[in-house]
Each structure stands twice: as structure tokens, then as C-alpha cells.
Design a protein around this motif. Structure first.
Motif, short mmCIF file in Angstrom:
data_model
loop_
_atom_site.label_atom_id
_atom_site.label_comp_id
_atom_site.label_asym_id
_atom_site.label_seq_id
_atom_site.Cartn_x
_atom_site.Cartn_y
_atom_site.Cartn_z
N THR A 37 -13.31 -41.22 -33.42
CA THR A 37 -11.88 -41.10 -34.04
C THR A 37 -11.29 -39.66 -33.43
O THR A 37 -10.21 -39.32 -33.21
N GLU A 54 1.18 -42.35 -37.27
CA GLU A 54 0.05 -43.45 -37.22
C GLU A 54 0.43 -44.57 -37.90
O GLU A 54 0.85 -44.89 -39.02
N PRO A 57 -3.36 -46.92 -40.68
CA PRO A 57 -4.53 -46.20 -40.64
C PRO A 57 -5.63 -46.58 -41.48
O PRO A 57 -6.77 -45.97 -41.33
N GLY A 60 -8.42 -44.51 -43.10
CA GLY A 60 -8.17 -43.05 -42.95
C GLY A 60 -8.86 -42.49 -41.93
O GLY A 60 -8.93 -41.30 -41.86
N THR A 63 -7.01 -40.83 -39.11
CA THR A 63 -5.85 -39.99 -39.85
C THR A 63 -6.48 -38.66 -40.18
O THR A 63 -6.07 -37.59 -39.96
N ALA A 76 1.47 -41.42 -41.83
CA ALA A 76 0.84 -42.76 -41.82
C ALA A 76 1.63 -43.95 -42.41
O ALA A 76 2.08 -43.83 -43.59
N GLU A 78 1.56 -47.54 -43.71
CA GLU A 78 0.46 -48.51 -44.34
C GLU A 78 1.12 -49.64 -45.14
O GLU A 78 1.71 -49.57 -46.09
N LEU A 87 -6.03 -43.13 -48.85
CA LEU A 87 -5.14 -42.23 -47.98
C LEU A 87 -4.44 -40.99 -48.91
O LEU A 87 -4.37 -40.05 -48.46
N ALA A 124 -2.24 -44.43 -32.59
CA ALA A 124 -2.74 -45.36 -33.71
C ALA A 124 -3.88 -46.18 -32.96
O ALA A 124 -3.66 -46.62 -31.97
#
Length: 299
Positions: A37, A54, A57, A60, A63, A76, A78, A87, A124
Motif C-alpha cells: 500500500t 480514493e 477504501p 482503509g 488510506t 475517501a 465508500e 474509516l 485507488a
């Protein structure tokens, strides 16, 4: 603040605590490898002054890496409500540098979220079931140049090859390659083994970089999209046949204006040729030459 991020529990513990089993229906494959990552995040560098969008995520992992690598702000997006509390725990450690937006990326106006903040880019591990739809939407952004300065995105290897393909790679070359390379410079950065994901997909994945061209060849994105969809939708047929529905029954005149042989097939036409073809359709629709086109050199 990397120190605060380091105090967060390991991702596998977060997933277990919040019951975040990856859902196939959401195209989820989580990344737990911190080295990987961080490598993905560094591919989107420099991050210090950037707003990073992103998509998907999950718990995370990426992230955390984006924030640890110094992103000024991460937004982010989601849609899985189960992930929001995980998150939120990251956001609590980041002094306002993480904004979590609950919703579907296909229906959210990302440009409006970013506003005037620049530079802005998208990084992403895209949900596989909407990855191509999202990319196509971003490539058709108007006006151009777009609000983002770069796309750094994870796709299945097969999709990545379709993004960067040229006419010499006929099996992979198609509508996605034309749209991508019309408006962007594209390249595959590196591959990721299925074993890096939880659950592991059945295929290798690849990280792809797309950098917007400041002055792509001039044509209407919507027209180019329709032309490539028709042409590659029947890719085994000659263009005079596959484009008949767009040309009102006879595509020969349009092909002649574009300087393309009626017997050519879609996989033989490069990006510049498809742009000329889209322009020829535009000219025919208006019934007059397209003056002041602002054409630039071939990409």
C-alpha cells in the motif's frame, strides 16, 4: 501525523472487529500488505500539497498509506456502510486530513467535492465491478483538461492491458484504449499478485497511471464514445457495416471524409483515426465543415 497512524490496530484486527468480510457483490478485495500500500501511495507522489480522491477504501489500508506518505488531504468515497466506522477511526487520528464520504462513486460529483483545491488526483484500488465504468466517466469529463492531474488506479491485469493497448496489440485494443490514449498518456506501473489481496482474486492485478494530455486531438467526447462503441461492438465487421446505425444506413461517405477505407476494421484504426472519424460524424450532423477545430498534433 504518521505517529498517530502507527497506533492504529493492524488491518486484520480492524476487519475482524467490524465484521468486514469482503463482498463479491461490491467488487471488494482488501489489501493488507503495508509495504504494497505504501508503494501504491508513493506512485501517486508528490502528495504533500495534493488532495487525493480514493474510491472504495474498505477498511482503509491504502488510506493509511496515503496519509502516512504525507497527502495533504484524502477524500475517501465508500458505499459500504460497514466500513464507515473503521474509516472514522483513521480520521480521528489525522487532524482533518481524511474526509469520508458515504455514497456510490458512480453517482457522486467528485469535481464538486474537490472544488478549487489543486492539485487533485485519484488514487485507488478500484472495486473491480465498477472500475471500467468509473474510468470511462473520468475520461469523458468536460471541460478538458480535467479537475484531476493524474489517475493512479488498480485494475485486473486484463483491463490494464486494454487501457494501454495500441492497434499492434489487436486482442487488447478496443474502445477503452482509444478513449484512454486520446486524452491521457498511459502506462502500467507494476503488477500485483493475487496473493496480496483478501480474498485473493483469480487474476493478477496491475497499477496503471493515466496523465491527462493538456491538448488532446479535438473532437466531442460523446461522439467519440458512440463511434468507438459501435465500431468495436462489431469488431469483426468492416467499418462500413459496424457504423451503419450511426450513419443513417450508409457509412461510406463519413469514412471517406475521415480518410478511412470502408473495408477497414476497428482494430486497424489508431487513436488519431478514430478522432478524425468522430469529427466526420460531427461535420455530417451539422451539415457544414468543422472550422476552428483547434486540432493538435497526433498523440
Amino acid at each position: 501525523m504518521p505517529g498517530a497512524l502507527d497506533q492504529l490496530p493492524p488491518l486484520r484486527e480492524v476487519v475482524a472487529a467490524h465484521g468486514l468480510d469482503a463482498k463479491k457483490s461490491l467488487g471488494q478485495n482488501f489489501l493488507f500488505d503495508l509495504n504494497l500500500t505504501r508503494r501504491i501511495a508513493r506512485a501517486a507522489a508528490p502528495l504533500e500539497n495534493a488532495v487525493i480522491i480514493e474510491i472504495g477504501p474498505g477498511p482503509g489500508g491504502l488510506t493509511r498509506a496515503l496519509l502516512a506518505e504525507g497527502a495533504r488531504k484524502v477524500v475517501a468515497i465508500e458505499r459500504d456502510e460497514r466500513c464507515l466506522s473503521a474509516l472514522a477511526e483513521i480520521a480521528a487520528c489525522c487532524n482533518g486530513r481524511l474526509e469520508v464520504v458515504a455514497g456510490d462513486a458512480l453517482s457522486i460529483d467528485l469535481a464538486a467535492i474537490v472544488g478549487d483545491a489543486r492539485p487533485a488526483r485519484i488514487c485507488a484500488n478500484l472495486p473491480y465491478n465498477i472500475a471500467t465504468a468509473l474510468l470511462t466517466r473520468w475520461l469523458e469529463t468536460e471541460p478538458w483538461p480535467p479537475w484531476f492531474d493524474r489517475l493512479v488506479l488498480m485494475f485486473q491485469r486484463e483491463v490494464a492491458e486494454r487501457i494501454v493497448a495500441t492497434p499492434s496489440q489487436r486482442a487488447a485494443y478496443g474502445r477503452l484504449a482509444v478513449l484512454s490514449n486520446w486524452r491521457c498518456e498511459t502506462r502500467i506501473l507494476f503488477d500485483v499478485s493475487p496473493s496480496a489481496f483478501t480474498p485473493p482474486p483469480k487474476v493478477t492485478s496491475s497499477l496503471v497511471e493515466l496523465i491527462p494530455r493538456p491538448r488532446p486531438l479535438s473532437c466531442a467526447a460523446a461522439v467519440l464514445s458512440r463511434v468507438t462503441q459501435a465500431a468495436f461492438g462489431q469488431r469483426r465487421k468492416m467499418l462500413r457495416q459496424s457504423l451503419r446505425s450511426l450513419a443513417g444506413g450508409d457509412a461510406a461517405e463519413v469514412l471517406a471524409r475521415a480518410g478511412i477505407a470502408p473495408t477497414a476494421r476497428a482494430e486497424e484504426i489508431d487513436v488519431a483515426g478514430f478522432v478524425e472519424l468522430a469529427r466526420a460524424f460531427e461535420d455530417g450532423r451539422r451539415g457544414e465543415p468543422d472550422e476552428g477545430s483547434g486540432r493538435t498534433d497526433r498523440p
